[in-house]
Design a protein around this motif. Structure first.
Motif, PDB file in Angstrom:
ATOM      1  N   GLN A   1       0.875  -1.170   0.000  1.00  0.00           N
ATOM      2  CA  GLN A   1       0.000   0.000   0.000  1.00  0.00           C
ATOM      3  C   GLN A   1       0.915   1.224   0.000  1.00  0.00           C
ATOM      4  OE1 GLN A   1      -3.410  -0.776   0.213  1.00  0.00           O
ATOM      5  NE2 GLN A   1      -3.908   1.352  -0.261  1.00  0.00           N
ATOM      6  N   GLU A   2       0.512   2.247  -0.693  1.00  0.00           N
ATOM      7  CA  GLU A   2       1.316   3.475  -0.706  1.00  0.00           C
ATOM      8  C   GLU A   2       1.578   3.927   0.724  1.00  0.00           C
ATOM      9  OE1 GLU A   2      -0.487   6.816  -2.694  1.00  0.00           O
ATOM     10  OE2 GLU A   2       1.468   7.602  -3.290  1.00  0.00           O
TER      11      GLU A   2
ATOM     12  N   GLY B   1      15.407 -10.040 -10.215  1.00  0.00           N
ATOM     13  CA  GLY B   1      14.625  -8.822 -10.024  1.00  0.00           C
ATOM     14  C   GLY B   1      13.461  -9.002  -9.064  1.00  0.00           C
ATOM     15  N   THR B   2      13.077  -7.916  -8.422  1.00  0.00           N
ATOM     16  CA  THR B   2      11.875  -7.870  -7.594  1.00  0.00           C
ATOM     17  C   THR B   2      10.942  -6.825  -8.184  1.00  0.00           C
ATOM     18  OG1 THR B   2      13.012  -8.470  -5.539  1.00  0.00           O
ATOM     19  CG2 THR B   2      10.910  -7.317  -5.340  1.00  0.00           C
ATOM     20  N   ARG B   3       9.758  -7.297  -8.538  1.00  0.00           N
ATOM     21  CA  ARG B   3       8.792  -6.358  -9.112  1.00  0.00           C
ATOM     22  C   ARG B   3       7.935  -5.770  -7.998  1.00  0.00           C
ATOM     23  NH1 ARG B   3       5.061  -6.950 -14.539  1.00  0.00           N
ATOM     24  NH2 ARG B   3       4.334  -4.788 -14.500  1.00  0.00           N
ATOM     25  N   LEU B   4       7.924  -4.459  -7.911  1.00  0.00           N
ATOM     26  CA  LEU B   4       7.187  -3.749  -6.864  1.00  0.00           C
ATOM     27  C   LEU B   4       5.915  -3.147  -7.438  1.00  0.00           C
ATOM     28  CD1 LEU B   4       6.922  -2.480  -4.030  1.00  0.00           C
ATOM     29  CD2 LEU B   4       8.300  -0.567  -4.874  1.00  0.00           C
ATOM     30  N   PHE B   5       4.799  -3.465  -6.780  1.00  0.00           N
ATOM     31  CA  PHE B   5       3.511  -2.879  -7.108  1.00  0.00           C
ATOM     32  C   PHE B   5       3.106  -2.002  -5.922  1.00  0.00           C
ATOM     33  CE2 PHE B   5       2.470  -5.581 -10.744  1.00  0.00           C
ATOM     34  CZ  PHE B   5       3.272  -6.695 -10.526  1.00  0.00           C
ATOM     35  N   VAL B   6       2.669  -0.785  -6.195  1.00  0.00           N
ATOM     36  CA  VAL B   6       2.258   0.124  -5.139  1.00  0.00           C
ATOM     37  C   VAL B   6       0.811   0.543  -5.385  1.00  0.00           C
ATOM     38  CG1 VAL B   6       2.678   2.308  -3.961  1.00  0.00           C
ATOM     39  CG2 VAL B   6       4.609   0.994  -4.890  1.00  0.00           C
ATOM     40  N   LYS B   7      -0.025   0.267  -4.402  1.00  0.00           N
ATOM     41  CA  LYS B   7      -1.440   0.595  -4.532  1.00  0.00           C
ATOM     42  C   LYS B   7      -1.708   1.928  -3.842  1.00  0.00           C
ATOM     43  CE  LYS B   7      -6.061  -1.349  -3.770  1.00  0.00           C
ATOM     44  NZ  LYS B   7      -6.817  -2.493  -3.203  1.00  0.00           N
ATOM     45  N   ALA B   8      -2.321   2.839  -4.567  1.00  0.00           N
ATOM     46  CA  ALA B   8      -2.605   4.180  -4.018  1.00  0.00           C
ATOM     47  C   ALA B   8      -3.774   4.149  -3.035  1.00  0.00           C
ATOM     48  CB  ALA B   8      -2.921   5.139  -5.144  1.00  0.00           C
TER      49      ALA B   8
ATOM     50  N   SER C   1      23.207  -8.095  -0.213  1.00  0.00           N
ATOM     51  CA  SER C   1      22.886  -6.681  -0.277  1.00  0.00           C
ATOM     52  C   SER C   1      21.383  -6.512  -0.146  1.00  0.00           C
ATOM     53  CB  SER C   1      23.364  -6.092  -1.601  1.00  0.00           C
ATOM     54  OG  SER C   1      23.094  -4.705  -1.675  1.00  0.00           O
ATOM     55  N   SER C   2      20.967  -5.320   0.216  1.00  0.00           N
ATOM     56  CA  SER C   2      19.532  -5.042   0.287  1.00  0.00           C
ATOM     57  C   SER C   2      19.253  -3.622  -0.166  1.00  0.00           C
ATOM     58  CB  SER C   2      19.012  -5.254   1.711  1.00  0.00           C
ATOM     59  OG  SER C   2      19.590  -4.316   2.597  1.00  0.00           O
ATOM     60  N   LEU C   3      18.033  -3.459  -0.637  1.00  0.00           N
ATOM     61  CA  LEU C   3      17.515  -2.134  -0.999  1.00  0.00           C
ATOM     62  C   LEU C   3      16.226  -1.948  -0.210  1.00  0.00           C
ATOM     63  CD1 LEU C   3      16.659   0.388  -2.630  1.00  0.00           C
ATOM     64  CD2 LEU C   3      16.042  -1.147  -4.502  1.00  0.00           C
ATOM     65  N   HIS C   4      16.162  -0.883   0.554  1.00  0.00           N
ATOM     66  CA  HIS C   4      14.980  -0.591   1.360  1.00  0.00           C
ATOM     67  C   HIS C   4      14.402   0.744   0.916  1.00  0.00           C
ATOM     68  CE1 HIS C   4      12.436  -0.610   4.965  1.00  0.00           C
ATOM     69  NE2 HIS C   4      12.698   0.673   5.052  1.00  0.00           N
ATOM     70  N   ILE C   5      13.108   0.745   0.654  1.00  0.00           N
ATOM     71  CA  ILE C   5      12.411   1.988   0.311  1.00  0.00           C
ATOM     72  C   ILE C   5      11.472   2.333   1.461  1.00  0.00           C
ATOM     73  CG2 ILE C   5      10.924   3.203  -1.303  1.00  0.00           C
ATOM     74  CD1 ILE C   5      11.839   1.307  -3.493  1.00  0.00           C
ATOM     75  N   THR C   6      11.616   3.504   1.993  1.00  0.00           N
ATOM     76  CA  THR C   6      10.753   3.985   3.083  1.00  0.00           C
ATOM     77  C   THR C   6       9.557   4.725   2.502  1.00  0.00           C
ATOM     78  OG1 THR C   6      12.706   4.246   4.483  1.00  0.00           O
ATOM     79  CG2 THR C   6      10.708   5.410   5.157  1.00  0.00           C
ATOM     80  N   ALA C   7       8.392   4.428   3.009  1.00  0.00           N
ATOM     81  CA  ALA C   7       7.168   5.138   2.611  1.00  0.00           C
ATOM     82  C   ALA C   7       7.015   5.177   1.098  1.00  0.00           C
ATOM     83  CB  ALA C   7       7.153   6.541   3.203  1.00  0.00           C
ATOM     84  N   THR C   8       6.738   4.025   0.529  1.00  0.00           N
ATOM     85  CA  THR C   8       6.664   3.924  -0.927  1.00  0.00           C
ATOM     86  C   THR C   8       5.660   4.892  -1.524  1.00  0.00           C
ATOM     87  OG1 THR C   8       5.052   2.133  -0.692  1.00  0.00           O
ATOM     88  CG2 THR C   8       7.365   1.503  -1.025  1.00  0.00           C
ATOM     89  N   GLN C   9       5.954   5.274  -2.757  1.00  0.00           N
ATOM     90  CA  GLN C   9       5.051   6.122  -3.535  1.00  0.00           C
ATOM     91  C   GLN C   9       4.755   5.404  -4.847  1.00  0.00           C
ATOM     92  OE1 GLN C   9       7.143   9.863  -3.967  1.00  0.00           O
ATOM     93  NE2 GLN C   9       7.136  10.268  -1.770  1.00  0.00           N
TER      94      GLN C   9
ATOM     95  N   ASP D   1       7.411   4.673  -7.330  1.00  0.00           N
ATOM     96  CA  ASP D   1       8.420   3.645  -7.065  1.00  0.00           C
ATOM     97  C   ASP D   1       8.157   2.338  -7.815  1.00  0.00           C
ATOM     98  OD1 ASP D   1       8.505   4.703  -3.611  1.00  0.00           O
ATOM     99  OD2 ASP D   1       9.849   5.275  -5.262  1.00  0.00           O
ATOM    100  N   VAL D   2       7.000   2.232  -8.450  1.00  0.00           N
ATOM    101  CA  VAL D   2       6.676   0.979  -9.133  1.00  0.00           C
ATOM    102  C   VAL D   2       7.714   0.643 -10.189  1.00  0.00           C
ATOM    103  CG1 VAL D   2       4.199   1.188  -8.735  1.00  0.00           C
ATOM    104  CG2 VAL D   2       5.172   2.062 -10.843  1.00  0.00           C
ATOM    105  N   GLY D   3       7.939  -0.661 -10.334  1.00  0.00           N
ATOM    106  CA  GLY D   3       8.907  -1.126 -11.310  1.00  0.00           C
ATOM    107  C   GLY D   3       9.601  -2.368 -10.798  1.00  0.00           C
TER     108      GLY D   3
END
Lengths: 111, 114
Positions: A14-15, A104-111, A72-80, A83-85
């Motif tokens: 969720q966004e 790859g990790t596909r990120l889906f962000v729901k508004a 390694s890791s990639l962390h995104i805080t408070a997705t928008q 950021d999808v992709g």
């Protein structure tokens, strides 16, 4: 040969929620790179980590390179929604030429 | 800005045809790469080149060949296209190998073999 494993394959958030993708190598890496591919686009370089234990930040994105230089890791805080992709890690084995990409990790962000 | 261009965005070919995919970069990069991208498999390296007329096999070279006659141009050749070569093909270039130079990707060519 060198394997770079990346998890999860997909992540729905969720966004506003945080997101993390993880990358693991079977061998020690000299460096690790992260790329982002927007839907319908091509991979674009985000950052490179070289030092053991290195942490780098780009606004809401935090990148870490493990002490053993195998993960390694990639962390995104408070997705928008922007950021999808798909986020790819890519590791270069110590002394090697090739850069091996994770699936790859596909990120889906729901508004 | 680095620019990597690929000759076609979309291509449809018949089984058995010889297919040429062209890639051009404008930043005088030493290294050029060809990948294919398939869902769930990420980017798999087909061939790369670290200098003019020099080439090295990647992880999945079978069924492909490459040509690098000029520094800025790297061609991927499918000698006899097959349906299992239907995929997205991405070209990339980078300045140097040491310490992992970032790769710049082209827009990709989506190839369909029927």
């Amino acid at each position: 040969g060198q394997q770079v494993m990346q998890i999860p394959q997909y992540q729905h958030v969720q966004e506003g929620e945080d997101f993390t993708t993880y990358c693991n190598s079977s061998t020690t890496l000299s460096n690790i790179q992260w790329y982002k591919q927007r839907p319908g686009g091509h991979p674009v370089f985000l950052i490179q980590l070289v030092k053991s234990g290195e942490v780098k930040k780009q606004k809401r994105l935090t990148f870490q390179f493990g002490e053993a230089k195998k993960n390694s890791s990639l962390h995104i805080t408070a997705t928008q929604t922007t950021d999808v992709g798909t986020y790819f890690c890519a590791g270069q084995r110590t002394g090697g030429f090739k850069t091996n990409f994770g699936a790859g990790t596909r990120l889906f962000v729901k508004a | 800005d680095v620019k990597v261009t690929q000759s076609s965005r979309y291509l449809v070919k018949r089984t058995g045809e010889k297919v040429f995919l062209e890639c051009v970069q404008d930043m005088d990069h030493e290294n050029m790469f060809w990948y294919r991208q398939d869902p769930g498999l990420g980017l798999r390296l087909i061939y790369f080149s670290y200098d003019v007329k020099m080439k090295e096999k990647g992880d999945i070279p079978e069924g492909y060949s490459v040509s690098r006659e000029k520094k800025e141009r790297f061609s991927l050749i499918l000698e006899s296209a097959s349906t299992n070569q239907t995929s997205m093909y991405l070209c990339a270039s980078s300045y140097e190998f040491s310490m992992g130079s970032e790769q710049y990707f082209g827009p990709g060519t989506r190839l369909t073999v029927t």
